[in-house]
Motif scaffolding. Structure first.
Motif, PDB file in Angstrom:
ATOM      1  N   GLU A   1       0.847  -1.188   0.000  1.00  0.00           N
ATOM      2  CA  GLU A   1       0.000   0.000   0.000  1.00  0.00           C
ATOM      3  C   GLU A   1       0.883   1.238   0.000  1.00  0.00           C
ATOM      4  O   GLU A   1       1.879   1.310   0.724  1.00  0.00           O
ATOM      5  CB  GLU A   1      -0.925   0.040   1.209  1.00  0.00           C
TER       6      GLU A   1
ATOM      7  N   ALA B   1      -3.182   3.910  -2.816  1.00  0.00           N
ATOM      8  CA  ALA B   1      -3.680   2.714  -3.466  1.00  0.00           C
ATOM      9  C   ALA B   1      -2.943   1.519  -2.902  1.00  0.00           C
ATOM     10  O   ALA B   1      -1.818   1.636  -2.392  1.00  0.00           O
ATOM     11  CB  ALA B   1      -3.493   2.806  -4.973  1.00  0.00           C
TER      12      ALA B   1
ATOM     13  N   ARG C   1      -7.789  -5.046  -4.776  1.00  0.00           N
ATOM     14  CA  ARG C   1      -7.211  -3.753  -5.133  1.00  0.00           C
ATOM     15  C   ARG C   1      -8.090  -2.652  -4.546  1.00  0.00           C
ATOM     16  O   ARG C   1      -9.314  -2.758  -4.584  1.00  0.00           O
ATOM     17  CB  ARG C   1      -7.139  -3.594  -6.652  1.00  0.00           C
ATOM     18  N   TRP C   2      -7.438  -1.632  -4.035  1.00  0.00           N
ATOM     19  CA  TRP C   2      -8.220  -0.548  -3.443  1.00  0.00           C
ATOM     20  C   TRP C   2      -7.534   0.796  -3.647  1.00  0.00           C
ATOM     21  O   TRP C   2      -6.323   0.872  -3.867  1.00  0.00           O
ATOM     22  CB  TRP C   2      -8.471  -0.792  -1.960  1.00  0.00           C
ATOM     23  N   GLN C   3      -8.353   1.824  -3.584  1.00  0.00           N
ATOM     24  CA  GLN C   3      -7.881   3.202  -3.662  1.00  0.00           C
ATOM     25  C   GLN C   3      -8.544   3.975  -2.532  1.00  0.00           C
ATOM     26  O   GLN C   3      -9.712   3.731  -2.217  1.00  0.00           O
ATOM     27  CB  GLN C   3      -8.226   3.848  -5.017  1.00  0.00           C
TER      28      GLN C   3
ATOM     29  N   SER D   1     -13.270   5.121  -0.087  1.00  0.00           N
ATOM     30  CA  SER D   1     -12.390   4.171  -0.749  1.00  0.00           C
ATOM     31  C   SER D   1     -13.157   3.388  -1.806  1.00  0.00           C
ATOM     32  O   SER D   1     -14.389   3.290  -1.777  1.00  0.00           O
ATOM     33  CB  SER D   1     -11.771   3.216   0.277  1.00  0.00           C
TER      34      SER D   1
END
Length: 826
Positions: free
Chosen positions: A561, A579, A594-596, A614
């Protein structure tokens, strides 16, 4: 204190005294000269000595009359031929009946040749003939003064002055005797009295100039010399100008009337030296003076905080083979310390302290400087021993004549404070706290002690206590530099950003050259930077009911991250975005997430607040999440906080891989006694989309058991329990209830440290138990090793490798994991 080359070397009989003592030696003037011999004598009185001396030398020794011997002695004396005077007297005149004038001339010759006993004997012989002759009395005074009998000379001269106080010659003689008696200021009074009565005479004015210079008053001496051109020779004037500049160097160590004026004297001294060096460097005869000026100029540069120039000039002098005096080494050592070269400073301060000409009055100050040089060289144990020795060596009171109990010794209190602070820097904070408390009770009005106590409170993680103490000090000295620096640091710990800026701006404007102020300014600059955080992990599991697939993390899992914070906006706010990606192999297949993130952070006194939204990609499609977190300080010891999460980042990847999400939150209470003792309780409820409700509670604590400058050892404890309402037949680890107890021993060892750069290694060993409903209690073991590097306040990076062995659902599993993190500010 800066020092300069000493006053002019004591001279023999000065021209003024010679004229005065010759006044009784001149023969009575003859109106007419009837012979050639008489004419030669008249010429000799006018300064033409050769004809008369040639004639007298041709007279056979056995045929010379007493009158001719007397003439020979006096004319040779006028010509300055002291050796000839003595030779004639010893071969022809010793047993003759000579007049007072001849005896006086011979006595003066003996004195000029430093044959004190013979000169004294002749003066006394002449005084037996003419006891009231003042010139003979003066000559005897001067001889006794030069012969190492200054007390007799002073007594005789005082009697002469008492008999005729307005006679400048007698005043000068007394001044000369007092000078020889090492009483320069009493001597100056007599020279001043002579100058008051006959200042229009160049000889008297010249002696007064020399007396002023000898009494370390070169500026009035130079001013007088400038008012009377030609009064002193160019060499003497050159040395006086150097003495004036050196005096200004001495004055730079004294407190100025205002902050804006503290560099004025140093600037004047530097201007003086620049002019002197430009004028006299090309002149060969001024070589020694030029070297002295270059050495003394180091003091002005040091006072002006031009440290790099001090070091550069010192290195030039050393390369030229110049021996640097002790007083100048002190300036050089200070400059090396300020330029962050403490090892060189340590060597120089040790040379200063052991030098044969070291001034005992400077020993405490030099030892204190050596203490800080050792501390900054990471030789904290040596520094602490030195501080303790200083504290033991200083008596609490200074004995003074007439005071039975003496006066308090300021250096004793300073030494005790230094020893107490050595505990702070030596990682012995409890001892330092106790000693400082005792000292403050003894001297509650001592500002230095209160500031040291405030620094200790900050080191013990008590910023509010420090702030309160500093407020008390502020009532006494509201704009003290040390106070404002400490207040700015406390404000930074308390997230009082505007207060910090006001304090930093003030001290930077007033003391931009100070090392503590520069450090504070650097910390503010770092606070105002953007911040990048990167965290990554990878691991591999062995054993367990699913073979190589770990029950919680899977196998060959990996995650990273990246989070970027903006510089502070309007002091309190920061935007952040980032991200991340996580993957792991499970029995059900490989999971991906997957994340933002995008959010805002607000940091104010006693509170930190974060809010974010998010986006998450796992399984199929994108899902949105949100989070709100707060942490609030009650005081220096208690803190509480919590968070609410929609699509929680704590949801296990294995659950996400099966399309199961979780919402939740957490709350915590933390109690921290000091820097080495802390306990924290956290409770975290969560709700999974498959209907499972989970409640977790964790108690963590740490207790320091050993602390040294390079090694800290703590005992740690983690007690955790959880409960799940759903079935354990779900695709993620979901025990009905469990209970974990894990004591640990943690050690942090500093491998290298220099100012803001630190390289350390960490060790962790743990052994505990894990209990799970429907399964037996099993043992747990933990081993960990890591390293961490911090550089220049802006970069921090670490890596930790750990091995954990524990049971899950009754099956023992080992997990090997590598964690890497990096924080960079720019």
């Amino acid at each position: 204190m800066p020092r300069t080359v000493g006053p002019f070397v004591q001279r023999g009989l000065r021209p003024l005294f010679r004229v005065a003592l010759c006044s009784q030696l001149c023969w009575p003037m003859l109106a007419f000269a009837d012979t050639a011999y008489d004419q030669m004598v008249i010429d000799a009185r006018a300064g033409h000595y050769t004809p008369a001396l040639t004639a007298l030398r041709q007279v056979p020794a056995g045929q010379a009359s007493a009158a001719q011997i007397s003439d020979h002695l006096q004319i040779a004396s006028w010509a300055g031929l002291d050796a000839e005077v003595v030779q004639v007297y010893e071969t022809q005149g010793r047993y003759r009946d000579l007049p007072v004038q001849a005896l006086s001339a011979t006595a003066r010759a003996y004195r000029n040749l430093k044959r004190w006993d013979a000169a004294t004997e002749l003066y006394r012989q002449a005084l037996a003939i003419d006891p009231r002759n003042p010139d003979l009395q003066l000559g005897l005074v001067l001889t006794q003064a030069d012969a190492g009998k200054p007390d007799e000379a002073v007594s005789r001269a005082k009697a002469l002055v008492a008999a005729k106080p307005d006679d400048p010659m007698r005043r000068l003689a007394l001044g000369y005797a007092l000078t020889r008696a090492n009483s320069p200021h009493e001597a100056l009074f007599e020279y001043d009295q002579a100058f008051t009565r006959a200042g229009n005479k160049p000889e008297v004015a010249r002696e007064y100039v020399i007396a002023l210079q000898r009494a370390q008053l070169p500026e009035p001496a130079l001013r007088l010399a400038r008012l009377q051109p030609g009064l002193i020779d160019p060499g003497m004037r050159r040395r006086l100008e150097g003495d004036v500049a050196a005096e200004r160097v001495r004055l730079t160590d004294m407190a100025s009337r205002s902050e804006t004026e503290r560099f004025i004297i140093a600037d004047r001294a530097l201007a003086d030296y620049d002019k002197l060096l430009t004028t006299w460097s090309p002149v060969a005869e001024a070589h020694d003076d030029v070297l002295r000026w270059r050495i003394d100029r180091l003091g002005a540069l040091n006072a002006r905080a031009r440290r790099a120039e001090v070091i550069a000039e010192y290195q030039k002098l050393i390369a030229e083979g110049v021996s640097i005096p002790t007083y100048a080494l002190r300036w050089v050592a200070s400059s090396y310390l300020e330029q962050r070269e403490p090892e060189i400073a340590v060597d120089l301060y040790r040379r200063v302290l052991t030098a044969p000409d070291a001034d005992p009055a400077d020993r405490f100050e030099d030892s204190t400087a050596l203490y800080y040089a050792l501390l900054e060289s990471e030789k904290s144990e040596e520094a602490r021993v030195l501080a303790e020795d200083l504290a033991k060596a200083q008596p609490p009171r200074v004995e003074l004549k007439g005071l039975p109990i003496g006066n308090p010794n300021d250096e004793w209190m300073d030494a005790q404070q230094l020893a107490a602070q050595a505990g702070t820097y030596g990682a012995d904070l409890p001892s330092a706290e106790a000693r400082l408390d005792t000292l403050v009770n003894q001297g509650p009005g001592n500002i230095g002690l209160r500031l040291a106590q405030a620094d200790l409170y900050q080191a013990r993680d008590w910023p509010r206590r420090s702030e309160s103490l500093l407020k008390e000090v502020e009532a006494t000295t509201p704009r003290d530099r040390g106070l404002e620096v400490a207040q700015a640091r406390a404000a930074m710990d308390l997230q009082e950003w505007r207060q910090m800026d006001a304090l930093v701006d003030d001290v930077v404007a007033r003391y931009p050259e100070n090392a503590h102020v520069k450090r504070l300014q650097r910390q503010r600059e770092v606070h105002d930077m953007a911040e990048l955080r990167i965290e990554a992990y990878t691991g591999k599991s062995y054993g367990g009911g699913s073979g190589d697939a770990g029950a919680v993390t899977g196998s060959r899992d990996f995650g990273i991250e990246t989070l970027l914070y903006s510089p502070p906006i309007n002091e309190d706010w920061r935007l952040f975005g980032g991200a991340g990606y996580a993957t792991g192999d499970f029995e059900e297949g490989t999971g991906h997430h997957r994340w933002q993130r995008l959010g805002v952070e607000r940091r104010t006194r006693d509170m930190t607040l974060e809010a974010e939204v998010s986006n998450h990609s796992y399984g199929s499609g994108d899902k949105q999440g949100a989070r709100l977190a707060v942490a609030r300080d009650i005081n220096d010891h208690w803190q509480y906080g919590g968070s609410l999460d929609y699509l929680s980042a704590e949801t296990p990847l294995r659950a996400l891989n099966s399309g199961i999400r979780a919402n939740g939150g957490s709350g915590f209470v933390r109690w921290r006694a000091n820097e080495s003792r802390e306990w924290r309780l956290a409770v975290s409820p969560s709700h999974f989309s498959d209907g499972n409700n989970r409640l977790e509670a964790v108690v963590t604590g740490r207790e320091g058991i050993y602390s040294a400058p390079r090694l800290q050892v703590e005992l740690g404890l983690e007690v955790a329990t959880s409960r799940n309402s759903g079935s354990n037949e779900v695709p993620y680890f979901n025990p009905k209830s469990d209970f974990t107890v894990m004591p640990t021993v943690n050690a942090n060892h500093v491998l290298y440290r220099r100012y803001e750069t630190t390289w350390s290694q960490q060790f962790q060993v743990g052994a505990g138990t894990y209990s799970q409903r429907d399964h037996s209690t099993g043992a747990m073991g933990l081993l960990g090793y890591g390293q961490r590097f911090i550089w220049n306040d802006v970069l921090e990076a670490g890596a930790a490798l750990s091995w954990l062995n524990r049971p899950y659902d009754g099956d023992r599993e080992s997990d090997l994991r590598l964690l890497v993190d990096l924080t960079y500010r720019f």
